[in-house]
Design an enzyme around this catalytic site. Structure first.
Site, mmCIF file in Angstrom:
data_model
loop_
_atom_site.group_PDB
_atom_site.id
_atom_site.type_symbol
_atom_site.label_atom_id
_atom_site.label_comp_id
_atom_site.label_asym_id
_atom_site.label_seq_id
_atom_site.Cartn_x
_atom_site.Cartn_y
_atom_site.Cartn_z
ATOM 1 N N GLU A 118 12.328 12.033 33.136
ATOM 2 C CA GLU A 118 11.660 11.216 34.160
ATOM 3 C C GLU A 118 12.706 10.543 35.033
ATOM 4 O O GLU A 118 13.644 9.932 34.508
ATOM 5 C CB GLU A 118 10.811 10.091 33.533
ATOM 6 C CG GLU A 118 9.556 10.550 32.866
ATOM 7 C CD GLU A 118 8.710 9.402 32.331
ATOM 8 O OE1 GLU A 118 8.852 8.258 32.817
ATOM 9 O OE2 GLU A 118 7.905 9.657 31.430
HETATM 10 C C1 NOJ Z 1 7.611 5.741 32.020
HETATM 11 C C2 NOJ Z 1 6.339 6.385 31.537
HETATM 12 O O1 NOJ Z 1 6.665 7.336 30.570
HETATM 13 C C3 NOJ Z 1 5.541 7.039 32.644
HETATM 14 O O2 NOJ Z 1 4.312 7.434 32.124
HETATM 15 C C4 NOJ Z 1 5.415 6.126 33.831
HETATM 16 O O3 NOJ Z 1 4.657 6.751 34.846
HETATM 17 C C5 NOJ Z 1 6.796 5.760 34.313
HETATM 18 N N1 NOJ Z 1 7.499 5.057 33.264
HETATM 19 C C6 NOJ Z 1 6.794 4.872 35.556
HETATM 20 O O4 NOJ Z 1 6.346 3.605 35.219
#
Ligand code: NOJ
EC number: 3.2.1.21
Length: 574
Positions: free
Chosen positions: A435
């Site tokens: 991410e």
């Molecule tokens: C981490 C989380 O895993 C994810 O689901 C979320 O959208 C992002 N942070 C952004 O807040």
């Protein structure tokens, strides 16, 4: 990184009295402004006293580097009660008044459950190599207990998703737990407070390996267990909303780590031979930079910040136990509070060797950075908390851009620092960035997202520098493919490359400018030269105005439609 003379810079930093997902922005919500002295040091090796930001680096990624985008089940699927799906803790939590911005829920969200083909064509448009998604546990095991019932329709949905991805040459990277625990397990056992979750999760994971493992080769057991533990069981901002301060998060994390290890071993012994896949965990970690790098106390505080965050989970899976500094701090405070044992649970020696080495690759979710300074926090019983256990204060530089979420400041160099930290602490593991991205606030329906282009450009560039430093990063996942349900923030924070019109029941998707820009990075596998990269940005912004027009026209149409009287006024008939 080259060295340069130690220089003293005066910085105005804003003390973050609030945490992640905290209420009003600190500038507004009264945090004091500190004037501090920073020193950039000249040390050669990676250490806490060296932070050379360097200039933009033009160059390419290693051949075979995997580019992707992601999302998660509860955040995107919708269809919360369809086709035999059971309730998750997020279904229940979001339906309680006052838990989510505007009392929104993920009931329909992006309706991705019904849009497999549409969404895959968006991925193809960007030429993604991989897509990261999660499997909703209650969609395939409605009560969470495998022996109760397995939902064939749920299995069928993920089968189709995986098959279509593969037909389109997109590799699935699959998370088993992205926060949506079956509600029955919460009600019956207290969720992750209870050790019985380990076996239930293992049964669920093995079912996934059995059904999908012939095609899925990248498994992530848990997504961001820090949030599950801290926001689910300590602050209660997330489902299941428990506020077990000072103990709940540590206990939840303890069981999650055991569950992760059990699933890794199950894969290793029962499935790896024939399926030949990898099992990792995705950890999130903000970077913590010492405020004053000539002050040993600040350096130690910054290290504590990172150890209590990423290290809490990474140290057990790589080295078999919690970071020493966590054991010391929580242990000492527990004694001062008159407790007989530490609030941080301990692993037995068998458990340590069982947990150590249970990570084929490390997923990293990273968004932002903090400056950290030492602060003695109170130790009384009433002040029990994960946060005060760390004895530190978080600060931000007011000049850091913060286009969206209150906690998310754009600090690209922190990403390189974090990746190098992982390399040195955990023996240079294989990393997938699972991410990374930036949000915008609801009021800006702006498809020309230049700030997101800037964020991606700079963060991806810092990742490239980290790879040149020797960090073993194999892939990158932009977060997220679509705007989606952003947990307690509802739909008010949009992380997507694609804008989703949530007001329209068909949930149409529109490309933001960053789609074009990210696509160029992927097709060039990096950044060829300044002129080209500048051209990409310019063209992306030019193209997005037509998407803006489309969206505006669709909006006008649906508004007219909404305003149209359902019954013609009587006098028209006369
Ligand atoms: C981490 C989380 O895993 C994810 O689901 C979320 O959208 C992002 N942070 C952004 O807040």
């Amino acid at each position: 990184m080259g060295s340069h003379p130690c220089s003293y810079i005066r910085e105005d930093l804003i003390s973050l009295c609030c945490r992640r997902t905290m209420q009003p922005r600190c500038g507004v919500s009264v945090c004091h402004v500190l004037v501090l002295v920073l020193c950039l040091s000249a040390a050669e090796d990676f250490d806490w006293t060296k932070n050379n930001h360097g200039s933009f680096y033009y160059g390419t990624f290693p051949t075979g580097f995997s580019w992707g985008a992601g999302g998660s089940a509860y955040q995107t699927e919708g269809a919360w009660d369809k086709d035999g799906k059971g309730l998750s803790i997020w279904d229940v939590f979001s339906h309680k008044k006052g838990k989510i911005q505007l009392n929104d829920t993920g009931d329909s969200s992006c309706e991705s459950y019904y849009k497999i083909k549409d969404d895959i064509s968006l991925m193809k448009e960007i030429r993604l190599n991989h897509h990261r998604f999660s499997i909703s546990w209650p969609r395939i095991i409605p009560t969470g207990v495998k022996s109760d019932h397995v939902n064939g329709k749920g299995i069928q949905y993920y089968d189709e998703l995986i098959d279509h991805l593969l037909e389109n040459h997109i590799t699935p990277i699959v998370t088993l737990y992205h926060w949506d625990l079956p509600q029955v397990l919460q009600e019956k056992y207290g969720g992750w407070q209870n050790i019985s979750m380990v076996n239930h999760f293992n049964d669920f994971a093995n079912l996934c390996f059995e059904k999908f493992g012939d095609r899925v080769k990248h498994w992530i057991t848990f997504n961001n267990p820090w949030s599950v533990a801290v926001e689910g069981y300590e602050t209660g901002e997330h489902a299941p909303g428990l506020k077990l301060r000072g103990t709940g998060a540590y206990r939840a994390a303890h069981h999650i780590i055991k569950a992760h290890a059990k699933v890794w071993h199950a894969y290793d012994t029962q499935w790896r031979g024939k399926q030949k896949g990898l099992v990792g965990i995705s950890l999130s970690g903000d970077w913590g930079e010492p405020v004053d790098i000539s002050n040993q106390k600040d350096i130690e505080a910054a290290e504590r910040y990172v150890q209590f965050y990423l290290g809490w989970f990474a140290t057990p899976v790589f080295h078999g136990d919690y970071p020493q500094v966590m054991k010391d701090f929580v242990g000492r405070k527990s004694v001062q509070q008159g407790l007989g044992t530490s609030r941080l649970p301990a692993f037995s020696s068998q458990e340590k060797s069982y947990i150590k080495g249970t990570c084929d690759f490390l997923g990293i979710g990273h968004f932002t950075t903090r400056y950290i300074t030492h602060r003695n926090d109170p130790t009384g019983r009433s002040s029990n908390s994960y946060f005060t256990d760390r004895d530190l204060a978080e600060l931000v530089d007011p000049r850091w851009p913060d286009p969206g979420s209150e906690w998310l400041y754009s600090v690209p160099w922190g990403f390189r620092r974090l990746l190098n930290f992982v390399k040195t602490q955990y023996g240079n593991p294989m990393i997938y960035v699972t991410e990374n991205g930036v949000s915008e606030k609801m009021m800006c329906t702006e498809l020309c997202d230049e700030w997101r282009i800037q964020y991606y450009k700079d963060y991806i560039n810092e990742m490239l520098k980290a790879i040149r430093d020797g960090v073993n990063v194999k892939g990158y996942t932009a977060w997220s493919l679509l705007d989606k349900f952003e947990w307690d923030e509802g739909y008010s924070e949009r992380f997507g490359l694609y804008y989703v019109d949530f007001r329209n029941k068909n949930k149409p998707r529109y490309p933001k400018a960053s789609v074009q820009f990210y696509k160029r990075i992927i097709s060039s596998n990096g950044f060829p030269n300044q002129r080209e990269v500048e051209n990409w940005r310019r063209k992306a912004v030019e193209m997005c105005s037509s998407s803006n027009q489309l969206l505006a026209a669709a909006r006008r149409k649906s508004k007219e439609h909404a305003e149209m009287p359902k019954v013609w006024p009587v006098h028209d008939e006369v």
